[in-house]
Each structure stands twice: as C-alpha cells, then as structure tokens.
Design a protein around this motif. Structure first.
Motif, PDB file in Angstrom:
ATOM      1  N   LEU A 187       0.820  -1.207   0.000  1.00 14.65           N
ATOM      2  CA  LEU A 187       0.000   0.000   0.000  1.00 14.65           C
ATOM      3  C   LEU A 187       0.858   1.263   0.000  1.00 14.65           C
ATOM      4  O   LEU A 187       0.621   2.187  -0.792  1.00 14.65           O
ATOM      5  N   ALA A 188       1.828   1.330   0.899  1.00 13.52           N
ATOM      6  CA  ALA A 188       2.676   2.524   0.976  1.00 13.52           C
ATOM      7  C   ALA A 188       3.745   2.527  -0.112  1.00 13.52           C
ATOM      8  O   ALA A 188       4.024   3.567  -0.713  1.00 13.52           O
ATOM      9  N   ALA A 189       4.341   1.371  -0.374  1.00 11.08           N
ATOM     10  CA  ALA A 189       5.430   1.305  -1.352  1.00 11.08           C
ATOM     11  C   ALA A 189       4.947   1.654  -2.752  1.00 11.08           C
ATOM     12  O   ALA A 189       5.699   2.218  -3.557  1.00 11.08           O
ATOM     13  N   LEU A 190       3.700   1.332  -3.063  1.00  9.69           N
ATOM     14  CA  LEU A 190       3.155   1.613  -4.393  1.00  9.69           C
ATOM     15  C   LEU A 190       2.534   2.994  -4.476  1.00  9.69           C
ATOM     16  O   LEU A 190       1.973   3.351  -5.513  1.00  9.69           O
ATOM     17  N   GLY A 191       2.608   3.775  -3.408  1.00  9.32           N
ATOM     18  CA  GLY A 191       2.062   5.129  -3.433  1.00  9.32           C
ATOM     19  C   GLY A 191       0.556   5.184  -3.383  1.00  9.32           C
ATOM     20  O   GLY A 191      -0.042   6.188  -3.797  1.00  9.32           O
ATOM     21  N   LEU A 192      -0.093   4.130  -2.865  1.00  5.72           N
ATOM     22  CA  LEU A 192      -1.548   4.082  -2.799  1.00  5.72           C
ATOM     23  C   LEU A 192      -2.097   4.588  -1.477  1.00  5.72           C
ATOM     24  O   LEU A 192      -3.268   4.981  -1.393  1.00  5.72           O
ATOM     25  N   LEU A 193      -1.291   4.561  -0.440  1.00  2.00           N
ATOM     26  CA  LEU A 193      -1.744   4.960   0.890  1.00  2.00           C
ATOM     27  C   LEU A 193      -0.587   5.634   1.621  1.00  2.00           C
ATOM     28  O   LEU A 193       0.552   5.158   1.560  1.00  2.00           O
ATOM     29  N   GLU A 194      -0.890   6.728   2.308  1.00  2.00           N
ATOM     30  CA  GLU A 194       0.115   7.442   3.082  1.00  2.00           C
ATOM     31  C   GLU A 194      -0.252   7.375   4.559  1.00  2.00           C
ATOM     32  O   GLU A 194      -1.374   7.734   4.937  1.00  2.00           O
ATOM     33  N   VAL A 195       0.682   6.902   5.370  1.00  2.00           N
ATOM     34  CA  VAL A 195       0.501   6.849   6.814  1.00  2.00           C
ATOM     35  C   VAL A 195       1.198   8.080   7.390  1.00  2.00           C
ATOM     36  O   VAL A 195       2.422   8.145   7.441  1.00  2.00           O
ATOM     37  N   ASP A 196       0.386   9.072   7.795  1.00  2.00           N
ATOM     38  CA  ASP A 196       0.921  10.354   8.240  1.00  2.00           C
ATOM     39  C   ASP A 196       1.277  10.334   9.725  1.00  2.00           C
ATOM     40  O   ASP A 196       0.987   9.384  10.448  1.00  2.00           O
ATOM     41  N   GLU A 197       1.885  11.415  10.150  1.00  2.00           N
ATOM     42  CA  GLU A 197       2.200  11.680  11.556  1.00  2.00           C
ATOM     43  C   GLU A 197       3.014  10.555  12.200  1.00  2.00           C
ATOM     44  O   GLU A 197       2.569   9.902  13.141  1.00  2.00           O
ATOM     45  N   PRO A 198       4.220  10.315  11.727  1.00  2.00           N
ATOM     46  CA  PRO A 198       5.023   9.225  12.291  1.00  2.00           C
ATOM     47  C   PRO A 198       5.394   9.437  13.753  1.00  2.00           C
ATOM     48  O   PRO A 198       5.777   8.481  14.432  1.00  2.00           O
ATOM     49  N   GLU A 199       5.262  10.680  14.252  1.00  2.00           N
ATOM     50  CA  GLU A 199       5.613  10.925  15.652  1.00  2.00           C
ATOM     51  C   GLU A 199       4.538  10.419  16.615  1.00  2.00           C
ATOM     52  O   GLU A 199       4.790  10.292  17.817  1.00  2.00           O
ATOM     53  N   ARG A 200       3.337  10.129  16.120  1.00  2.00           N
ATOM     54  CA  ARG A 200       2.257   9.653  16.987  1.00  2.00           C
ATOM     55  C   ARG A 200       2.359   8.144  17.192  1.00  2.00           C
ATOM     56  O   ARG A 200       2.996   7.435  16.396  1.00  2.00           O
ATOM     57  N   PRO A 201       1.702   7.623  18.227  1.00  2.00           N
ATOM     58  CA  PRO A 201       1.619   6.163  18.377  1.00  2.00           C
ATOM     59  C   PRO A 201       1.022   5.530  17.124  1.00  2.00           C
ATOM     60  O   PRO A 201       0.190   6.133  16.438  1.00  2.00           O
TER      61      PRO A 201
END
Length: 696
Positions: A187-201
């Motif tokens: 999902l992320a590697a293919l640019g289909l989904l972005e998981v934002d806010e890496p500083e959050r749990p």
C-alpha cells in the motif's frame, strides 16, 4: 449519551447530516457506482462500531454538551444515510460487532477499479479493505464526523490505523495486519496509501489516500497535475526497414507477455523512442513518455499502475543510477529506457534487458514518404533524404517544417525544402570545436579536370548508399569498423580543396563543420585525444560533413621514439587510427603535403583526390567564373592573365576581389587594368617575380 469530542460551534445535532452524494445527484454510473457500492458495505460496519462505542458513553449529562456531538445527532446521521448507489433500504446499525470486511465486500463487477487495481498490484483483501476505509471521507463527507467520533477527537476526521483495523475486524495487536501498513508494504510502497504523523503512536496515525487514486477509482483518468509538466505525447509510429520491423515485432511480443524493464542504447537521439512507440502499438499497449527526475518516480509509477500504461523514459539524466534503481524496483510496471550511453551494471543490481536500438537506414525513405504523402511526388525523395539518419519523431517534425517553408515560398514542397528542414533537426554540439559553414555553392562552381571531379561525385554517392553496400550487402570490413565515409583532398594551396568539401556537403544537403585545430590540440598529455573524441562522438550523431583542414597537423606520420614528445605524438596518431575505424559519419581531410600523411591513415580512406595545379585553360575558366557576377567593362579579355599569371583558383579569386574593390572605390566597372593589378598583387604576396613589371 454524547460522543466525547467537540465538533464545531454549529448545532451538533446536524453535523455531517447532509444528503449523501448519491442521493443528491442521482444514481452513479460505471466506476463511481462500483466504488459507492463498496462504501455502502463500509457504512454498515461504521454504524455497528458507533453503536458499540456509544453504548457505554458516560458523557450524557456533560455540562459542555453543546460542544460535543450528541448520540441523537449521531443517530440522526445514521438515520438519514441512504445507500450511496441510490435505491434500496436504509442501512441501520445492527449487532454490536463490526464483522469482517473481507467477507462483506460486494462481488467485483467489470467497472470495479478497486478490484482491478488490487489484482494488478498484488494487494490482499485486507489491503483493499483498508484502502476503502481510508478513502471514504474523500467520497462522502458524512464519514468525517463519524470517524471523528470513533477517533475520540473532533480534529481527526480521517481514518487512523487503529480505526481501520477495527472496521476491518482485525485485532490491533495482529503483527501480520500491522505489517500491511509498513512503509515497504504494497500500500505505501506503491504510493496508494500514506501513513501520516510518524511521531504519533502507531494506532493513532492518520491514513490518507492520494487524490489521484480517489479520482481514478471514481472513473477520472486525468493524470496527476504534478506530472503534467513531465509528460509528453508518445510519437506516432513511422514505417521502418525490414531489419527494424523484425526487431520491433520481437520487442512487442516481449511487452505483451507481461511487465518488464528494457534499456535501448541508441546511436541517434530518438531512435529508441521510435522503436518503443511502434512496439507498444504492436503489443496493444499505451505508454507514458516523460522527462523524469528522481523525485518524480513515485508519482509516475502510481500513474502507470492506475492507467495500466508503460513508463517510457527517452533520455536518462547525467547520473542515471538512482532513477534506474527506483524504476526497476517496480516489477508490476513495464519500464522502457533509452539513451546513448552503454549500460553500466552499477546503475542497478537487477539488470534490465539491454538491446541496441536499430536506427533508420538509407534515410528512412518509407518514413519520409509516410509523413510527406503526395508532397513527395515532385522530386526524387530517396536521393534527397539518403544522407539523413533522423531518428524518432524528427522525420515528422522535419516534414512539417518543409511544408511550412514551401507555404512561405508560395509553391510545392521541393527537395531544397526537405534538406533545409532536415538540417535543422540535426542539432549539433560540434560548434564548440568547429566552425559551421552553410554551403551556398554547387558543382558549377568547381573548375576541375574530369578525374578529380568524378571522384568527388563518387564520394557523394558513397555517402548516400553506404548503408546498402556495407550493411545489406555485408561488405563492411568487420572488426568494429563503422560505416563512415572518409576522403583525403591533396593539392597545393588554392587548388579548390575546401571549396570541393563545401560542394560535396551542399550536394548531400548537409552542413560543413571545419575543425578548428587551435581548439583541439592541447599541450597537456591526453587532452588532444579527449577533444577529438568529443568531435567524433558528436559527428557520429549529427548529419553533417566534418572537415579537417590542414590535416597533417593531427594526421601526420608517426616517427621513431627518441623522447617523451615523440611517444605522446605517436599515441595521438594511434588513437586517431582506431577512432577512424569506428567512425560512422562523413569526414574529409585536406593537406598541402600528402607525403606528410601517415600511410596507415591513407589505407583507411575511401578516396584520395589529388587536386592538380590548374593549367592555362582551367585558369581562364576560373577567371571567367570569378567575373560572372561582377560589373565589367566591355571587351575585357582574361586570356592574357590566364596565360601570363600562373595562379591557383584561390589566388585568382583574390585577384578578382582586389579588382572589384578598386572599381567600387571609383564608382565604376572592373577594367582590364584592375584585373592586372589584382594579379600582380597576388604574385607579390607569394614572393614571385611579376611578369611584365612596369608594363603589360
């Protein structure tokens, strides 16, 4: 009961309770209808999760209730939430669990782009379900307040990792499920989904779907706006010769068999793109031609996955390694690369299929006829375009330019128009070390015996038919020898060597580039060879005639090595010998001292043309030719000048120029005295005794 988060200063009971898009705008069609049908199923799971969360809500008597979304408002939302696809019954929250998303998805239809994308990109059922949860607020705004309710935060109106897993019926502690949201997961590697806010749990990180993907799933095929400046249309395929057609058919079969990565090394810029255009059409595929930078790879690959097209990069950057590695890391996308440099294994750990692109031979007559059509009937097209090796879309552009020139002149397309247009398409970097001459002479400007004149015509003939003789008839010497045409013009100064080179270039419809030895020869070891290599490399990819005037300065005889200077001078000569072997262009050498040219060079030449000193009859013809366009007094007879003054053609021209200036200075015509004075000055410049000094 009230949901524990603030929504807005507006009436919380009406937050997000507007009519859904499907209900307001009528039933959707095609891809949009398929996506909305999936969202109908998701709505039921959201309602069930809201019901379960609200059952134990302790904030019913909260004094700040006006800042919160009440349970009544939530139920109002759910009660007015009609099926997005139109018709059917209302979706009511039932039960206390969310169910399993992978078991509740509708059966994929022919317009279900999410199902097609999942199959093409290797997504699992859980991946597709998470993607649907993440994009829901981008399609129906009623999901926003409900997601905020489930996230316990009014400002978090997108799905989070924890919410997505909950709606998909997957435990938050499932390592396998969490891994599907990893940065290297599809999902992320293919640019289909972005998981934002890496500083959050991890569970509270927001999920976002690119707008381009949402648009695609709804049926919009407009490319990402960020890529529009990089994309350019693929050229229309043009007919090619038999060998190129066979190569293209084999390549088309490879492309039709599945995603692959290919690197075509081209001799001329545009050859690779032309082959790719024809192969993609034969394979029934589309391509995206783009001028790519490293930072644009992710978006381009996503666009290729969504549209099912191949990525075509017709020119690699200066440092192609990062770009090639990023493109080759997408095994589900066909990537087609082209460039003039040999493939370097350090560019990528997984080598693409490396092939040599076939160039257009014999001028690509079939391609020219295809683009010119009936405009090519008024002249000998094959002879006109034979010297040119234009690749890719350059032929089509040259044809448009030829038509524009003909329209400007107010007549039909002629061979001259085609030559002028073709020369403009052969952009050259030769001018840094050479001087360009646009030929403005013809065979009528040469006054030579039949022998040398015939050899010059043969030289032009060789340039036109070298592909047929050396290629089709397999008469190349082998050993990596190129298909260049090499000629040496030897004779005294002023006998017409440079003029003859210009005439040959004009007959072929090519520009003449005179090598400036002052910018080539360098006192530092190895620099002369580097400068010459730049010239030869550029000449190989340019339709032009290369002229080494006073060639004995660089093509001189090798000598016995007595010191370091002799050694390095011999190295330069040896390099030139090797480079001439592989040269594919047209190169002419002139010298006043043929004996100074190394015998190894003359063996590699196609023709050696000796320019004799003109006799009296030829000198008379030269005088008359020089005076052809000069206002002259009646009764001028140049025969005594031709008899008494032994001048070469260059000196005769100088004498005529001197006489013309004398006449222009007094505002009259050229007289016999003017010509006599001009001839005498040429003798004096040469340090010779002037015949009849003091009288004629």
């Amino acid at each position: 009961m009230s949901a524990p988060y603030a929504v807005s200063a507006a009436d919380p009971r009406t937050a997000g309770a507007g009519a859904p898009p499907g209900a307001a705008d009528g039933p959707a069609d095609g891809p949009a209808r398929a996506l909305l049908a999936r969202l109908d199923g998701l709505r039921g799971r959201v309602a069930a999760l809201v019901e379960r969360r609200a059952a134990g809500d302790p904030t019913a008597d909260d004094p700040l209730r006006g800042l919160y979304l009440s349970e009544e408002a939530v139920r109002h939302l759910l009660g007015t939430w009609a099926p997005l696809t139109g018709g059917g019954t209302e979706s009511r929250p039932t039960g206390t669990g969310t169910g399993r998303a992978v078991d509740e998805e509708p059966v994929p239809g022919p317009d279900d782009r999410l199902a097609r994308l999942a199959g093409r990109s290797g997504l699992t059922a859980l991946d597709a379900a998470v993607l649907l949860v993440a994009l829901a607020p981008d399609v129906d705004r009623a999901f926003e307040p409900l997601y905020g309710y489930l996230n316990d935060d009014v400002s978090r109106r997108r799905a989070t990792v924890g919410l997505a897993l909950d709606l998909c019926g997957v435990p938050a502690h499932s390592a396998a499920a969490r891994a599907r949201l990893h940065v290297r997961a599809p999902l992320a590697a293919l640019g289909l989904l972005e998981v934002d806010e890496p500083e959050r749990p991890f569970l509270t990180r927001s999920l976002r779907v690119p707008d381009r993907l949402v648009g695609h799933l709804l049926g919009d095929d407009t490319p990402d706006a960020a890529l529009l400046a990089l994309l350019r249309p693929m050229p229309e395929p043009l007919p090619s010769d038999t060998a190129a057609e066979q190569f293209t058919h084999r390549l088309a079969a490879l492309l039709a068999s599945g995603p692959t990565t290919v690197y075509l090394r081209e001799q001329r810029e545009g050859d690779g793109l032309a082959v790719y255009a024809e192969a993609l059409r034969a394979a029934g595929l589309d391509g995206m031609c783009c001028d790519l930078r490293d930072e644009d790879v992710s978006g381009l690959l996503r666009e290729a996955r969504l549209s099912g097209r191949a990525v075509v990069v017709p020119a690699l950057p200066e440092r192609p390694g990062p770009l090639v590695r990023a493109l080759a890391a997408a095994p589900d996308v066909t990537v087609l690369l082209a460039g003039s440099r040999p493939y370097d294994p350090y560019w990528c750990p997984e080598d693409p299929l490396v092939l040599d692109a076939p160039g257009r031979r014999d001028g690509g007559t079939a391609a020219w006829r295809a683009v010119l059509g009936a405009d090519a009937d008024g002249f000998d097209l094959a002879t006109t375009v034979a010297p040119y090796r234009l690749g890719g879309d350059r032929v089509r552009r040259a044809a448009r330019a030829a038509r524009a020139l003909a329209a400007f002149d107010g007549g039909p397309v002629t061979a001259a128009h085609v030559r002028r247009a073709a020369r403009r398409q052969s952009a050259s970097g030769l001018e840094s070390h050479t001087r360009r001459i646009r030929p403005a002479v013809g065979w009528g400007d040469l006054v030579l015996p039949e022998g040398p004149l015939g050899q010059l015509r043969e030289l032009a003939l060789r340039a036109r038919h070298r592909d047929r003789v050396l290629g089709d008839w397999r008469l190349s010497a082998g050993g990596g020898r190129g298909r260049g045409v090499l000629g040496l013009f030897a004779g005294e100064s002023g006998t017409g060597k440079t003029l003859s080179a210009e005439v040959v270039a004009a007959d072929l419809g090519l520009d003449l580039y005179v090598v400036q030895l002052s910018s080539v020869v360098d006192k530092y070891v190895g620099e002369t060879e580097k400068n010459l290599e730049r010239i030869f490399t550029e000449a190989d990819r340019t339709d032009a005639v290369l002229l080494f005037d006073e060639a004995d300065a660089v093509f001189g005889k090798r000598s016995e090595v007595k010191d370091a200077h002799d050694r390095y001078a011999n190295m330069e000569s040896s390099y030139l010998l090797q480079r001439l072997e592989s040269f594919d262009g047209i190169a002419l050498l002139t010298t006043n001292l043929r004996a100074n040219i190394d015998a190894a060079f003359t063996r590699r030449l196609d023709l050696v043309v000796d320019f004799p000193f003109p006799d009296a009859g030829q000198r008379l013809a030269l005088w008359r030719h020089g005076l052809a366009h000069v206002p002259s007094a009646d009764g001028i007879d140049a025969a005594p000048l031709a008899r008494d003054f032994e001048l070469a053609g260059g000196s005769i021209r100088g004498a005529v120029v001197t006489a013309a200036y004398l006449a222009a200075g007094r505002g009259g015509e050229v007289t016999a005295d003017d010509l006599l004075e001009g001839a005498r000055r040429e003798y004096r410049k040469a340090g010779r005794l002037v015949p009849g000094e003091g009288g004629w």
